[in-house]
Design a protein around this motif. Structure first.
Motif, PDB file in Angstrom:
ATOM      1  N   GLY A  16       0.794  -1.225   0.000  1.00 48.50           N
ATOM      2  CA  GLY A  16       0.000   0.000   0.000  1.00 48.50           C
ATOM      3  C   GLY A  16       0.820   1.264   0.000  1.00 48.50           C
ATOM      4  N   ALA A  17       2.137   1.144  -0.039  1.00 47.03           N
ATOM      5  CA  ALA A  17       3.000   2.318   0.051  1.00 47.03           C
ATOM      6  C   ALA A  17       2.956   3.137  -1.235  1.00 47.03           C
ATOM      7  N   SER A  18       3.134   4.444  -1.090  1.00 45.72           N
ATOM      8  CA  SER A  18       3.175   5.310  -2.261  1.00 45.72           C
ATOM      9  C   SER A  18       4.548   5.236  -2.921  1.00 45.72           C
ATOM     10  N   ALA A  19       4.620   5.743  -4.139  1.00 45.62           N
ATOM     11  CA  ALA A  19       5.902   5.767  -4.846  1.00 45.62           C
ATOM     12  C   ALA A  19       6.928   6.616  -4.098  1.00 45.62           C
ATOM     13  N   PRO A  80      14.192  11.239  -7.688  1.00 47.21           N
ATOM     14  CA  PRO A  80      12.940  11.177  -6.915  1.00 47.21           C
ATOM     15  C   PRO A  80      12.248   9.820  -6.910  1.00 47.21           C
ATOM     16  N   LEU A  81      12.447   9.005  -7.948  1.00 44.87           N
ATOM     17  CA  LEU A  81      11.791   7.692  -8.017  1.00 44.87           C
ATOM     18  C   LEU A  81      12.809   6.554  -8.015  1.00 44.87           C
ATOM     19  N   LEU A  82      14.008   6.800  -7.502  1.00 43.85           N
ATOM     20  CA  LEU A  82      15.057   5.787  -7.570  1.00 43.85           C
ATOM     21  C   LEU A  82      14.611   4.483  -6.925  1.00 43.85           C
ATOM     22  N   GLY A  83      14.555   3.421  -7.762  1.00 46.29           N
ATOM     23  CA  GLY A  83      14.232   2.087  -7.274  1.00 46.29           C
ATOM     24  C   GLY A  83      12.765   1.755  -7.183  1.00 46.29           C
ATOM     25  N   VAL A  84      11.881   2.675  -7.587  1.00 44.18           N
ATOM     26  CA  VAL A  84      10.434   2.445  -7.462  1.00 44.18           C
ATOM     27  C   VAL A  84       9.934   1.626  -8.649  1.00 44.18           C
ATOM     28  N   PRO A  85       9.312   0.455  -8.406  1.00 42.98           N
ATOM     29  CA  PRO A  85       8.790  -0.355  -9.517  1.00 42.98           C
ATOM     30  C   PRO A  85       7.464   0.198 -10.021  1.00 42.98           C
ATOM     31  N   ALA A 123      14.704   8.148 -16.187  1.00 42.66           N
ATOM     32  CA  ALA A 123      15.715   9.107 -15.752  1.00 42.66           C
ATOM     33  C   ALA A 123      15.495   9.536 -14.310  1.00 42.66           C
ATOM     34  N   ALA A 124      14.230   9.486 -13.854  1.00 39.60           N
ATOM     35  CA  ALA A 124      13.911   9.809 -12.463  1.00 39.60           C
ATOM     36  C   ALA A 124      14.165   8.635 -11.529  1.00 39.60           C
ATOM     37  N   GLY A 125      14.589   7.474 -12.094  1.00 39.88           N
ATOM     38  CA  GLY A 125      14.941   6.324 -11.278  1.00 39.88           C
ATOM     39  C   GLY A 125      13.932   5.207 -11.236  1.00 39.88           C
ATOM     40  N   ALA A 126      12.791   5.362 -11.907  1.00 37.96           N
ATOM     41  CA  ALA A 126      11.758   4.329 -11.868  1.00 37.96           C
ATOM     42  C   ALA A 126      12.213   3.063 -12.576  1.00 37.96           C
ATOM     43  N   ILE A 127      11.726   1.928 -12.095  1.00 33.98           N
ATOM     44  CA  ILE A 127      12.029   0.610 -12.662  1.00 33.98           C
ATOM     45  C   ILE A 127      10.788   0.121 -13.405  1.00 33.98           C
ATOM     46  N   ILE A 244       7.769  15.367 -13.360  1.00 37.41           N
ATOM     47  CA  ILE A 244       8.754  14.595 -14.127  1.00 37.41           C
ATOM     48  C   ILE A 244       8.375  14.563 -15.604  1.00 37.41           C
ATOM     49  N   LEU A 245       7.092  14.460 -15.887  1.00 37.47           N
ATOM     50  CA  LEU A 245       6.624  14.313 -17.266  1.00 37.47           C
ATOM     51  C   LEU A 245       6.519  15.632 -18.013  1.00 37.47           C
ATOM     52  N   ALA A 246       6.278  16.738 -17.301  1.00 38.87           N
ATOM     53  CA  ALA A 246       5.991  18.014 -17.956  1.00 38.87           C
ATOM     54  C   ALA A 246       7.221  18.586 -18.643  1.00 38.87           C
ATOM     55  N   ASP A 247       6.975  19.282 -19.755  1.00 40.01           N
ATOM     56  CA  ASP A 247       8.060  19.894 -20.513  1.00 40.01           C
ATOM     57  C   ASP A 247       8.637  21.122 -19.824  1.00 40.01           C
ATOM     58  N   ALA A 248       7.843  21.780 -18.983  1.00 41.65           N
ATOM     59  CA  ALA A 248       8.301  22.979 -18.277  1.00 41.65           C
ATOM     60  C   ALA A 248       7.786  22.918 -16.846  1.00 41.65           C
ATOM     61  N   SER A 249       8.443  23.634 -15.968  1.00 35.40           N
ATOM     62  CA  SER A 249       8.014  23.621 -14.572  1.00 35.40           C
ATOM     63  C   SER A 249       6.636  24.264 -14.451  1.00 35.40           C
ATOM     64  N   LEU A 250       5.826  23.711 -13.569  1.00 36.53           N
ATOM     65  CA  LEU A 250       4.469  24.180 -13.353  1.00 36.53           C
ATOM     66  C   LEU A 250       4.381  24.816 -11.971  1.00 36.53           C
ATOM     67  N   ASP A 251       3.689  25.925 -11.884  1.00 38.18           N
ATOM     68  CA  ASP A 251       3.619  26.692 -10.650  1.00 38.18           C
ATOM     69  C   ASP A 251       2.769  25.958  -9.612  1.00 38.18           C
ATOM     70  N   ARG A 252       3.311  25.822  -8.397  1.00 38.90           N
ATOM     71  CA  ARG A 252       2.554  25.252  -7.291  1.00 38.90           C
ATOM     72  C   ARG A 252       2.146  26.319  -6.283  1.00 38.90           C
TER      73      ARG A 252
END
Length: 451
Positions: A16-19, A80-85, A123-127, A244-252
């Protein structure tokens, strides 16, 4: 014989853990990329016979990538996603794996490179463990095709998991993986998310590069109306994956910390289709929670564009997009002048929504006209549905998807209710163009208020 209504969810310690939680635990040394990879593979092997969600498997390369992630960690790797399946929708190219879009004629189409979105997740580390099932041609609210067969809903295997990202939503809902990559033009992220009780975000049009998400035989031109986006089990994972997916940074900056003072417009009726009462109850529940949290919730506005006219315009553009310019059943093909006129009308519609969002922070709307329905085997063009006692076309399921798709607006679907029949119902939060993080944040606040 197994009970169709017995929910299918993995129950190991990490399921149940998040990425983001998994990535943080790997950084702290509490687990490893290799352990998380093996656990996710074990879940697939244990549960997927009943779900048929992860239809393309790439376990050997995943284990090698996980080993490389573990070796990178001591050297200071903090991606940010290093090792996350994770898994990705079958419609995305992954080098060496098939991309069929669920079409028989797509068999043998092996990708020679990764889609841009896949590159960014890696590139963000996802598996990448493999790919999840889709509707044929990505054109149905069932993920059932001649290449891979049918995906079942983890809450009730006699029902659809949705489409076209149905395998994605099923894998998330069954706690097989924490993060997925989907795509949406007619609700293909939002409807499966609603049907399976998970989170999905349809981004603003054009902010994420869809190259490598291409119809077999085409050469990767951007699809009008269509977008790619993340699916997850938490709002935080959606927001991180979107960045990670967006082409440009999005304002939060405008996300906000609570619902107090938020101006919300709730829409619970569409002139082009009825709405199942259970979905309306879920919307009312969200509205009540928002008001209790200090938000101002309106149920009508003169600023709202004409939804019937918008839906007709959306239907015309969608039909041309799916037909790739081929003649309509009446034998007439749209001209280039027709298409430019449609683009002008679409631009006017987006400006109208922009004026509405000067008065409101977000719009709350259904994700679909119904909750997950029983599997259908009848020919697509003969299908009808009963919604609130009314006989309607099967394509009535496009009405709420088109509200955000036609003007290119961001929309986040989140789980809002689980009625007595045990089937989840999702609600979508729509925000102004490129205010994607606002949509995700307000959905997160509403979900928290419900709890």
């Amino acid at each position: 014989m197994a009970d169709a209504k017995a929910p299918i969810h993995a129950d190991d310690a990490w399921s149940g853990a998040s990425a983001l939680d998994i990535a943080a635990a790997i950084r702290r040394g509490e687990t490893s990329a290799h352990e998380q990879c093996d656990l996710a593979i074990a879940r697939i092997e244990r549960l997927d016979d009943r779900l048929n969600a992860v239809v393309v498997r790439d376990f050997d390369r995943a284990r090698s990538a996980a080993q490389a992630a573990d070796q990178a960690l001591p050297n200071g790797d903090r991606r940010p996603l290093l090792g996350v399946p994770i898994t990705v929708k079958e419609a995305f190219d992954v080098a060496g794996l098939p991309t069929t879009w669920g079409l028989a004629e797509g068999r043998g189409n092996i990708a020679d490179s990764d889609a841009v979105a896949v590159q960014r997740l890696k590139a963000a580390g996802a598996i990448i463990l493999g790919k999840t099932n889709v509707a044929p041609g990505l054109g149905d609210w069932q993920s059932d095709n001649p290449v891979y067969g049918r995906t079942n809903n983890p809450w009730d295997v006699s029902r659809t998991a949705g489409g076209s990202s149905g395998g994605s939503a099923a894998a998330l809902a069954a706690h097989i993986i924490p993060l997925e990559l989907g795509s949406d033009i007619g609700g293909s992220i939002r409807v499966p998310s609603s049907f399976c009780g998970v989170w999905g975000h349809k981004p603003s049009y054009g902010i994420a590069d869809a190259h490598g998400h291409r119809y077999p035989g085409s050469d990767g031109a951007p699809q009008p109306l269509g977008v790619i986006g993340p699916m997850a089990r938490t709002a935080a994972d959606l927001a991180a994956a979107l960045d990670i997916l967006a082409d440009a940074s999005l304002d939060r900056a405008d996300a906000g910390l609570d619902l107090r003072g938020k101006r919300l417009l709730l829409i619970d009726a569409h002139p082009s289709a009825p709405l199942d009462p259970a979905v309306r109850v879920a919307l009312d529940r969200v509205a009540d929670a928002a008001i209790a949290g200090g938000a101002d919730v309106a149920r009508s506005s003169d600023l709202l564009p004409d939804l019937a006219a918008q839906h007709r315009a959306f239907g015309k553009m969608l039909a041309i997009t799916f037909a790739r310019g081929a003649p309509a059943p009446d034998g007439r093909a749209a001209s280039l002048a027709d298409w430019f006129d449609m683009l002008d009308a679409q631009a006017r519609n987006r400006r109208a929504w922009g004026r509405l969002f000067e008065a409101f922070d977000a719009v709350i709307a259904p994700a679909n006209v119904v909750a997950a329905f029983p599997h259908r085997d009848d020919p697509y063009h003969e299908r009808r549905m009963t919604v609130d006692g009314q006989d309607v076309a099967y394509d009535a399921q496009l009405v709420w998807a088109g509200v955000a798709t036609y003007p290119g607006l961001p929309a986040t679907t989140f789980p809002a209710a689980v009625p007595s029949d045990g089937l989840p119902i999702g609600v979508q939060v729509i925000a102004d163009f490129r205010a994607d993080h606002r949509a995700i944040a307000i959905a997160h606040l509403l979900h928290g208020a419900l709890r």
